[in-house]
Design a protein around this motif. Structure first.
Motif, mmCIF file in Angstrom:
data_model
loop_
_atom_site.group_PDB
_atom_site.id
_atom_site.type_symbol
_atom_site.label_atom_id
_atom_site.label_comp_id
_atom_site.label_asym_id
_atom_site.label_seq_id
_atom_site.Cartn_x
_atom_site.Cartn_y
_atom_site.Cartn_z
ATOM 1 N N ALA A 245 0.805 -1.221 0.000
ATOM 2 C CA ALA A 245 0.000 0.000 0.000
ATOM 3 C C ALA A 245 0.839 1.272 0.000
ATOM 4 C CB ALA A 245 -0.926 0.005 1.218
ATOM 5 N N ALA A 246 2.001 1.245 0.632
ATOM 6 C CA ALA A 246 2.789 2.465 0.808
ATOM 7 C C ALA A 246 3.109 3.179 -0.504
ATOM 8 C CB ALA A 246 4.066 2.156 1.581
ATOM 9 N N PRO A 247 3.552 2.488 -1.563
ATOM 10 C CA PRO A 247 3.865 3.210 -2.807
ATOM 11 C C PRO A 247 2.679 3.960 -3.398
ATOM 12 C CG PRO A 247 4.829 1.015 -2.840
ATOM 13 C CD PRO A 247 3.905 1.057 -1.664
ATOM 14 N N ALA A 248 1.457 3.479 -3.119
ATOM 15 C CA ALA A 248 0.273 4.157 -3.648
ATOM 16 C C ALA A 248 -0.119 5.368 -2.811
ATOM 17 C CB ALA A 248 -0.902 3.177 -3.707
ATOM 18 N N LEU A 249 0.431 5.479 -1.610
ATOM 19 C CA LEU A 249 0.054 6.559 -0.701
ATOM 20 C C LEU A 249 1.090 7.681 -0.632
ATOM 21 C CD1 LEU A 249 -1.279 4.392 2.271
ATOM 22 C CD2 LEU A 249 -2.615 5.549 0.505
ATOM 23 N N LEU A 250 2.308 7.375 -1.038
ATOM 24 C CA LEU A 250 3.404 8.340 -0.964
ATOM 25 C C LEU A 250 3.819 8.755 -2.373
ATOM 26 C CD1 LEU A 250 5.541 6.565 1.797
ATOM 27 C CD2 LEU A 250 3.855 8.398 2.107
ATOM 28 N N PRO A 251 4.409 9.944 -2.514
ATOM 29 C CA PRO A 251 4.874 10.370 -3.842
ATOM 30 C C PRO A 251 5.858 9.371 -4.439
ATOM 31 C CG PRO A 251 4.937 12.201 -2.292
ATOM 32 C CD PRO A 251 4.651 10.974 -1.484
ATOM 33 N N ALA A 252 5.853 9.252 -5.741
ATOM 34 C CA ALA A 252 6.769 8.333 -6.414
ATOM 35 C C ALA A 252 8.206 8.647 -6.010
ATOM 36 C CB ALA A 252 6.609 8.445 -7.930
ATOM 37 N N SER A 272 10.505 10.617 12.386
ATOM 38 C CA SER A 272 9.439 10.207 13.296
ATOM 39 C C SER A 272 9.712 8.820 13.851
ATOM 40 C CB SER A 272 8.096 10.228 12.564
ATOM 41 O OG SER A 272 7.056 9.768 13.394
ATOM 42 N N ALA A 273 10.110 7.902 12.988
ATOM 43 C CA ALA A 273 10.375 6.536 13.419
ATOM 44 C C ALA A 273 11.518 6.481 14.419
ATOM 45 C CB ALA A 273 10.691 5.666 12.200
ATOM 46 N N ALA A 274 12.613 7.182 14.133
ATOM 47 C CA ALA A 274 13.769 7.159 15.022
ATOM 48 C C ALA A 274 13.448 7.770 16.382
ATOM 49 C CB ALA A 274 14.933 7.904 14.372
ATOM 50 N N PHE A 275 12.801 8.940 16.363
ATOM 51 C CA PHE A 275 12.519 9.646 17.610
ATOM 52 C C PHE A 275 11.534 8.871 18.476
ATOM 53 C CE2 PHE A 275 10.578 12.864 20.310
ATOM 54 C CZ PHE A 275 11.682 13.610 20.734
ATOM 55 N N LEU A 276 10.440 8.406 17.888
ATOM 56 C CA LEU A 276 9.413 7.717 18.668
ATOM 57 C C LEU A 276 9.895 6.364 19.175
ATOM 58 C CD1 LEU A 276 6.188 8.550 16.635
ATOM 59 C CD2 LEU A 276 6.981 9.576 18.765
ATOM 60 N N ALA A 277 10.713 5.659 18.389
ATOM 61 C CA ALA A 277 11.211 4.362 18.825
ATOM 62 C C ALA A 277 12.104 4.503 20.052
ATOM 63 C CB ALA A 277 11.973 3.688 17.688
ATOM 64 N N LEU A 398 3.142 5.487 9.142
ATOM 65 C CA LEU A 398 3.566 4.189 8.638
ATOM 66 C C LEU A 398 4.998 3.844 9.042
ATOM 67 C CD1 LEU A 398 2.025 4.001 5.050
ATOM 68 C CD2 LEU A 398 1.218 2.947 7.164
ATOM 69 N N PHE A 399 5.926 4.796 8.869
ATOM 70 C CA PHE A 399 7.308 4.521 9.236
ATOM 71 C C PHE A 399 7.414 4.244 10.736
ATOM 72 C CE2 PHE A 399 10.173 6.224 5.672
ATOM 73 C CZ PHE A 399 9.191 6.070 4.699
ATOM 74 N N ALA A 400 6.713 5.055 11.537
ATOM 75 C CA ALA A 400 6.773 4.875 12.981
ATOM 76 C C ALA A 400 6.153 3.545 13.398
ATOM 77 C CB ALA A 400 6.062 6.028 13.692
ATOM 78 N N LEU A 404 8.409 0.981 15.403
ATOM 79 C CA LEU A 404 7.964 0.724 16.775
ATOM 80 C C LEU A 404 7.613 -0.747 16.973
ATOM 81 C CD1 LEU A 404 5.775 3.836 17.675
ATOM 82 C CD2 LEU A 404 7.750 2.989 18.952
ATOM 83 N N ALA A 405 6.965 -1.341 15.976
ATOM 84 C CA ALA A 405 6.620 -2.754 16.089
ATOM 85 C C ALA A 405 7.886 -3.618 16.151
ATOM 86 C CB ALA A 405 5.747 -3.182 14.919
ATOM 87 N N LEU A 406 8.871 -3.319 15.310
ATOM 88 C CA LEU A 406 10.126 -4.065 15.335
ATOM 89 C C LEU A 406 10.846 -3.890 16.663
ATOM 90 C CD1 LEU A 406 11.482 -3.336 11.732
ATOM 91 C CD2 LEU A 406 10.486 -5.471 12.584
ATOM 92 N N THR A 407 10.876 -2.645 17.154
ATOM 93 C CA THR A 407 11.530 -2.381 18.426
ATOM 94 C C THR A 407 10.828 -3.103 19.568
ATOM 95 O OG1 THR A 407 12.151 -0.188 17.610
ATOM 96 C CG2 THR A 407 12.344 -0.554 19.966
ATOM 97 N N GLY A 408 9.490 -3.052 19.560
ATOM 98 C CA GLY A 408 8.740 -3.710 20.617
ATOM 99 C C GLY A 408 8.920 -5.213 20.608
#
Length: 448
Positions: A245-252, A272-277, A398-400, A404-408
């Motif tokens: 899904a991500a490629p359809a939601l973000l700019p090419a 966002s991913a780095a800071f929140l993790a 999405l990135f977060a 976060l899931a991997l970190t958890g």
């Protein structure tokens, strides 16, 4: 129009819009911070510990749908309807959660609330793009960042006071009550903001992809809380859903940080991913490994919120460095801050060093986040402001969610190892931080 000729954010024409917008952002921040503080009590009161993770994962997932819907809707019809429906869903979800008789009902309320927050947060960006002079965009986004400071300082103690006195339900109900007057202040600015000719069309199919991504993000968050084969199967399916899904939601080119707007979107998600993790586990690290009380450990997050506001204020000054310089400095500070804060897992590293490191990370976020918002609007055609603003925040979610899931999951697997689990979490957070530093070099105007 030059910057000098632009009116101030609190001039007669912009005053109510500025106050109402900042109030809405602040309420969203308060809700996020206060609910996190109150949720353990809520889960016990509603006998819903099994659904604890779901209550956090659902709003994150449904916000993706709201962000995409708001972007397409705002470009095609103007931001007014998306703003009104978003605030109504936000308030309605809070009321359902605050009055919930059981944890599943509260989770549904949180899902509706997440959808609403995704709608109105993107609509606010479009309102800023069309109703605020470009010279004031940096200051407006700095005000949005500053709106998180007060909730970060007073949110946890106020939530604790509400829980201990009038009950946990008022954490939700108070935010619902205050959102209505804030939205009414924004209402006058919505009039006359029509859609752009030719906008929308095929973009509506992005809403379907957003639903797929939302399901994947929610499942990924849940998989991180499970063990064994079920966790692996659910996590693998979730990753596939998000990846498709991500490629359809973000700019090419965003997933490859291609020069220009795609790199801007990528940097936002990576930061966002780095800071929140790192932030998710830092108070626990300081409490379990360094013996600090939960209250003192939480104050570290407050320090980062204050420096975040300071960085946002600085980037909004007329004599601030170029956007490129601000972004590169910001990403570097976040990277250094993640590694320094994580180093406090070592007894030889003074806690004060970790606190300073995390304050530096907050400063970096303050420099980079508003800069990325300004660059997104500068690089967007009028008919793409909604879609690109939603993409900016979709990358956040999405990135977060993935990191976060991997970190958890990694932390849960290594939790018996003590310090090793925290070190592994910091290592995971450091990967998107380093990627953000590299991608920042490609952000800005693409060569003609």
């Amino acid at each position: 129009m030059t910057t000098a000729a632009a009116p101030g954010l609190l001039s007669g024409r912009l005053r109510t819009l500025t106050v109402g917008s900042v109030a809405l952002v602040s309420l969203g921040a308060f809700e996020a911070i206060a609910v996190a503080t109150a949720m353990p009590t809520v889960a016990v009161a509603l006998d819903g510990l099994a659904a604890y993770a779901l209550a956090f994962g659902l709003p994150l997932a449904t916000s993706v749908v709201g962000m995409v819907l708001a972007g397409v809707w705002s470009d095609a019809r103007g931001p007014g309807a998306a703003m009104r429906v978003g605030v109504a869903a936000f308030v309605g979800g809070l009321l359902v959660a605050g009055l919930a008789p059981a944890m599943p009902v509260l989770a549904v309320g949180r899902a509706v609330q997440g959808l609403g927050s995704g709608l109105f947060s993107v609509a606010l960006y479009v309102v800023v793009a069309r109703a605020v002079p470009p010279g004031l965009h940096p200051r407006m986004f700095a005000a949005f960042a500053a709106a998180w400071v007060l909730p970060a300082v007073v949110g946890p103690p106020l939530a604790g006071l509400l829980v201990e006195t009038v009950g946990w339900r008022w954490v939700f109900l108070l935010a619902a009550v205050l959102a209505v007057p804030a939205a009414l202040l924004v209402e006058p600015a919505l009039r006359g903001l029509a859609g752009q000719a030719g906008a929308g069309g095929h973009r509506w199919r992005r809403v379907g992809w957003a639903v797929v991504a939302a399901i994947g993000a929610g499942a990924l968050y849940q998989a991180g809380q499970l063990d064994g084969t079920l966790a692996v199967v659910l996590g693998a399916g979730a990753v596939v859903a998000v990846a498709v899904a991500a490629p359809a939601l973000l700019p090419a080119g965003a997933l490859l940080a291609r020069r220009g707007l795609p790199a801007v979107i990528a940097v936002r998600g990576l930061l966002s991913a780095a800071f929140l993790a790192e932030e998710a586990f830092l108070p626990l690290l300081l409490s379990r490994e360094r013996g600090l009380s939960p209250t003192v450990s939480g104050l570290v997050l407050t320090a980062a919120a204050v420096t975040w506001s300071a960085g946002s204020w600085f980037q909004g000054r007329h004599r601030a460095p170029s956007r490129t310089t601000l972004l590169r400095c910001g990403t570097a500070l976040v990277g250094v801050g993640v590694l320094t804060a994580g180093a406090t897992v070592l007894p030889a590293v003074p806690v004060a060093v970790g606190v300073l490191g995390w304050a530096a990370a907050g400063l970096g976020m303050g420099l980079a986040y508003p800069t990325l918002s300004v660059l997104t609007l500068e690089l967007s055609a009028p008919g793409e402001q909604g879609a690109n603003s939603s993409a900016l925040q979709i990358a956040d979610a999405l990135f977060a969610a993935v990191v976060l899931a991997l970190t958890g999951a990694l932390f849960a697997a290594l939790v018996g190892s003590g310090a090793v689990a925290f070190a592994a979490g910091t290592a995971v957070a450091a990967v998107p931080a380093l990627a953000a530093v590299l991608a920042a070099r490609r952000a800005g105007m693409a060569p003609a």
